[in-house]
Design an enzyme around this catalytic site. Structure first.
Site, PDB file in Angstrom:
ATOM      1  N   ASP A  47     -15.778 -69.166  74.383  1.00 44.30           N
ATOM      2  CA  ASP A  47     -15.793 -67.745  74.742  1.00 44.30           C
ATOM      3  C   ASP A  47     -17.174 -67.152  74.474  1.00 44.30           C
ATOM      4  O   ASP A  47     -17.681 -67.260  73.361  1.00 44.30           O
ATOM      5  CB  ASP A  47     -14.750 -67.002  73.885  1.00 44.30           C
ATOM      6  N   TYR A  52     -23.129 -60.635  74.064  1.00 42.20           N
ATOM      7  CA  TYR A  52     -23.401 -61.450  72.862  1.00 42.20           C
ATOM      8  C   TYR A  52     -24.819 -62.026  72.924  1.00 42.20           C
ATOM      9  O   TYR A  52     -25.291 -62.618  71.967  1.00 42.20           O
ATOM     10  CB  TYR A  52     -22.421 -62.628  72.723  1.00 42.20           C
ATOM     11  N   LYS A  77     -18.254 -62.336  79.801  1.00 41.03           N
ATOM     12  CA  LYS A  77     -17.614 -61.018  79.997  1.00 41.03           C
ATOM     13  C   LYS A  77     -18.619 -59.987  80.492  1.00 41.03           C
ATOM     14  O   LYS A  77     -19.787 -59.986  80.069  1.00 41.03           O
ATOM     15  CB  LYS A  77     -17.011 -60.504  78.684  1.00 41.03           C
ATOM     16  N   HIS A 110     -15.123 -56.784  79.825  1.00 34.94           N
ATOM     17  CA  HIS A 110     -15.103 -56.800  78.352  1.00 34.94           C
ATOM     18  C   HIS A 110     -14.263 -55.656  77.753  1.00 34.94           C
ATOM     19  O   HIS A 110     -13.462 -55.877  76.843  1.00 34.94           O
ATOM     20  CB  HIS A 110     -16.545 -56.744  77.845  1.00 34.94           C
TER      21      HIS A 110
HETATM   22  N1  LIG Z   1     -13.237 -59.271  73.649  1.00 29.31           N
HETATM   23  C1  LIG Z   1     -13.609 -58.631  72.560  1.00 29.31           C
HETATM   24  O1  LIG Z   1     -13.737 -57.395  72.556  1.00 29.31           O
HETATM   25  C2  LIG Z   1     -13.876 -59.394  71.334  1.00 29.31           C
HETATM   26  C3  LIG Z   1     -13.961 -60.775  71.396  1.00 29.31           C
HETATM   27  N2  LIG Z   1     -14.190 -61.518  70.267  1.00 29.31           N
HETATM   28  C4  LIG Z   1     -14.185 -62.990  70.418  1.00 29.31           C
HETATM   29  O2  LIG Z   1     -13.290 -63.554  69.469  1.00 29.31           O
HETATM   30  C5  LIG Z   1     -13.997 -64.493  68.661  1.00 29.31           C
HETATM   31  C6  LIG Z   1     -13.418 -64.599  67.268  1.00 29.31           C
HETATM   32  O3  LIG Z   1     -13.457 -63.358  66.606  1.00 29.31           O
HETATM   33  P1  LIG Z   1     -14.389 -63.064  65.337  1.00 29.31           P
HETATM   34  O4  LIG Z   1     -14.545 -61.582  65.267  1.00 29.31           O
HETATM   35  O5  LIG Z   1     -15.569 -63.910  65.428  1.00 29.31           O
HETATM   36  O6  LIG Z   1     -13.471 -63.412  64.100  1.00 29.31           O
HETATM   37  P2  LIG Z   1     -12.511 -64.604  63.593  1.00 29.31           P
HETATM   38  O7  LIG Z   1     -11.177 -63.987  63.340  1.00 29.31           O
HETATM   39  O8  LIG Z   1     -12.609 -65.777  64.464  1.00 29.31           O
HETATM   40  O9  LIG Z   1     -13.137 -64.898  62.181  1.00 29.31           O
HETATM   41  C7  LIG Z   1     -14.411 -65.443  62.046  1.00 29.31           C
HETATM   42  C8  LIG Z   1     -14.732 -65.442  60.576  1.00 29.31           C
HETATM   43  O10 LIG Z   1     -13.826 -66.309  59.894  1.00 29.31           O
HETATM   44  C9  LIG Z   1     -14.554 -67.292  59.174  1.00 29.31           C
HETATM   45  N3  LIG Z   1     -13.780 -68.546  59.261  1.00 29.31           N
HETATM   46  C10 LIG Z   1     -13.554 -69.278  60.371  1.00 29.31           C
HETATM   47  N4  LIG Z   1     -12.787 -70.345  60.084  1.00 29.31           N
HETATM   48  C11 LIG Z   1     -12.553 -70.289  58.752  1.00 29.31           C
HETATM   49  C12 LIG Z   1     -11.829 -71.129  57.871  1.00 29.31           C
HETATM   50  N5  LIG Z   1     -11.213 -72.220  58.306  1.00 29.31           N
HETATM   51  N6  LIG Z   1     -11.779 -70.771  56.551  1.00 29.31           N
HETATM   52  C13 LIG Z   1     -12.397 -69.645  56.124  1.00 29.31           C
HETATM   53  N7  LIG Z   1     -13.094 -68.812  56.910  1.00 29.31           N
HETATM   54  C14 LIG Z   1     -13.182 -69.135  58.234  1.00 29.31           C
HETATM   55  C15 LIG Z   1     -15.887 -67.389  59.877  1.00 29.31           C
HETATM   56  O11 LIG Z   1     -16.862 -67.814  58.963  1.00 29.31           O
HETATM   57  P3  LIG Z   1     -18.103 -68.771  59.356  1.00 29.31           P
HETATM   58  O12 LIG Z   1     -18.563 -68.370  60.720  1.00 29.31           O
HETATM   59  O13 LIG Z   1     -19.075 -68.490  58.279  1.00 29.31           O
HETATM   60  O14 LIG Z   1     -17.583 -70.150  59.360  1.00 29.31           O
HETATM   61  C16 LIG Z   1     -16.121 -65.939  60.277  1.00 29.31           C
HETATM   62  O15 LIG Z   1     -16.606 -65.168  59.189  1.00 29.31           O
HETATM   63  C17 LIG Z   1     -15.425 -63.961  68.694  1.00 29.31           C
HETATM   64  O16 LIG Z   1     -16.349 -64.893  68.174  1.00 29.31           O
HETATM   65  C18 LIG Z   1     -15.554 -63.603  70.135  1.00 29.31           C
HETATM   66  O17 LIG Z   1     -15.762 -64.776  70.904  1.00 29.31           O
HETATM   67  C19 LIG Z   1     -14.317 -60.904  69.054  1.00 29.31           C
HETATM   68  C20 LIG Z   1     -14.299 -59.525  68.943  1.00 29.31           C
HETATM   69  C21 LIG Z   1     -14.072 -58.669  70.066  1.00 29.31           C
HETATM   70  O1  LIG Z   2     -17.424 -58.948  69.840  1.00 34.61           O
HETATM   71  C1  LIG Z   2     -17.008 -58.335  70.838  1.00 34.61           C
HETATM   72  O2  LIG Z   2     -16.634 -58.920  71.866  1.00 34.61           O
HETATM   73  C2  LIG Z   2     -16.959 -56.878  70.829  1.00 34.61           C
HETATM   74  O3  LIG Z   2     -16.519 -56.265  71.779  1.00 34.61           O
HETATM   75  C3  LIG Z   2     -17.485 -56.175  69.620  1.00 34.61           C
HETATM   76  O4  LIG Z   2     -17.620 -54.821  69.826  1.00 34.61           O
HETATM   77  C4  LIG Z   2     -16.565 -56.300  68.470  1.00 34.61           C
HETATM   78  O5  LIG Z   2     -15.421 -55.611  68.777  1.00 34.61           O
HETATM   79  C5  LIG Z   2     -17.265 -55.814  67.255  1.00 34.61           C
HETATM   80  O6  LIG Z   2     -18.101 -56.509  66.777  1.00 34.61           O
HETATM   81  C6  LIG Z   2     -16.890 -54.555  66.635  1.00 34.61           C
HETATM   82  O7  LIG Z   2     -17.460 -54.438  65.394  1.00 34.61           O
END
Ligand SMILES: NC(=O)C1=CN([C@@H]2O[C@H](COP(=O)(O)OP(=O)(O)OC[C@H]3O[C@@H](n4cnc5c(N)ncnc54)[C@H](OP(=O)(O)O)[C@@H]3O)[C@@H](O)[C@H]2O)C=CC1
Ligand SMILES: O=C(O)C(=O)[C@@H](O)[C@H](O)C(=O)CO
Length: 280
Positions: A47, A52, A77, A110
């Site tokens: 993704d 990003y 997105k 997005h």
């Molecule tokens: N469409 C939208 O609006 C949005 C889309 N997204 C998408 O969703 C994805 C995932 O969401 P995200 O906000 O990154 O959060 P997540 O819920 O995936 O959490 C990520 C965090 O969890 C930690 N982590 C991962 N695996 C473990 C584990 N096994 N044990 C302990 N800690 C762990 C990571 O640490 P570390 O990296 O240090 O390993 C990081 O700090 C994003 O990367 C993006 O692609 C996110 C937000 C908004």
């Molecule tokens: O990470 C994404 O895809 C977002 O849309 C961000 O805005 C995300 O929701 C965020 O980082 C908010 O703090």
């Protein structure tokens, strides 16, 4: 599809793995290494997003990997500032150029940015980009049922997926039911609650002990059993592997119920209600 990861079929026939890899904040050459490691570990759905600023890193990781392109599912997105039809088309072309790809497997709007009132136009651009072969499957992200109703009603095309905030403190039951009724796959963003307090939750910890699994594994298994497709982001190969190892056990109905009960009306990580919140 690979490494014992089951697949799901979207409403337009595209097959995708039941879990994907999130890449928010993963970019640059360090990002290429992290994404390469994810592909080596077995992730086949990646993704990303124009906003990003990592479509280039995703493309570089794909070229570095030995996995044939057709076995990968790459998502990007469309940002809110490019919802007009013309800008949406050029942004999709720019996304492809940045990644060095001929096509995206999935491309999503997005955020709906409802005050802007241009998401139907953006949706029409995605519909056309799919016809031109630039995208295999089109979807949305952060669309509430009212936004989905509008694009379906005005274009006759139902998105293949909707990527929404979903984790144990925000389980999105109404939104998921709407998706199910309309054949839309739910993708979970921040499936681990972005490593917030949920990773210390005592109820989940107790379930983890029963299964000899970690808390993140229990949470990801909960997503799978809800029928949602989680996109955990993890920076190390160890955590990437840990998060994929969720297909060799099941949660009981009672355990699912225990996790479902953790949801809260104000459980969003940030105050990002798509009815009001806009992102450009
Ligand atoms: N469409 C939208 O609006 C949005 C889309 N997204 C998408 O969703 C994805 C995932 O969401 P995200 O906000 O990154 O959060 P997540 O819920 O995936 O959490 C990520 C965090 O969890 C930690 N982590 C991962 N695996 C473990 C584990 N096994 N044990 C302990 N800690 C762990 C990571 O640490 P570390 O990296 O240090 O390993 C990081 O700090 C994003 O990367 C993006 O692609 C996110 C937000 C908004
Ligand atoms: O990470 C994404 O895809 C977002 O849309 C961000 O805005 C995300 O929701 C965020 O980082 C908010 O703090």
């Amino acid at each position: 599809m690979t490494h014992g990861i089951p697949s799901k079929t979207l409403n337009d026939g595209l097959e995708v793995p039941a879990i994907g890899f999130g890449t928010a904040n993963i970019k640059g050459s360090a990002g290429v290494s992290i994404i390469s490691s994810a592909i080596d570990t077995g992730y086949r759905l990646i993704d990303s997003a124009f906003n990003y600023e990592n479509e280039g890193a995703v493309g570089a990781a794909i070229r570095r990997s030995s996995i044939p392109r057709e076995q990968l599912r790459i998502t990007s997105k469309l940002p809110g500032r490019h919802h007009s039809y013309k800008k949406a088309v050029t942004t999709i072309q720019e996304s492809l150029l940045r990644a060095g790809l001929d096509y995206y497997d999935l491309y999503l709007i997005h955020w709906p940015n409802p005050k802007q009132e241009m998401y139907v136009e953006a949706w029409q651009a995605l519909i056309d980009a799919k016809k031109w072969g630039l995208i295999r499957s089109i979807g949305v992200s952060n669309f509430l049922p009212e936004h989905l109703e509008k694009i379906i009603h005005e274009t006759g095309v139902t998105p293949s997926m909707n990527q929404v905030e979903l984790h144990p403190y925000f389980s999105q039951e109404t939104q998921r039911s709407y998706h199910q009724e309309h054949g839309i796959t739910t993708e979970s963003w921040s499936p681990l609650g972005r490593a917030s307090h949920v990773l210390e939750n005592k109820d989940i910890q107790s379930i983890a002990q029963t299964h000899d699994k970690t808390i993140p594994q229990i949470i990801l298994r909960w997503h799978i059993q809800l029928g949602a497709l989680p996109l955990p982001k993890a920076s190390s190969a160890g955590r990437q592997r840990e998060n994929l190892a969720v297909f060799d056990f099941s949660l009981s109905d009672q355990e699912m119920h225990t996790i479902n009960k953790l949801t809260k009306p104000d459980g969003r990580i940030h105050d990002q209600d798509p009815a009001i919140y806009e992102e450009f």
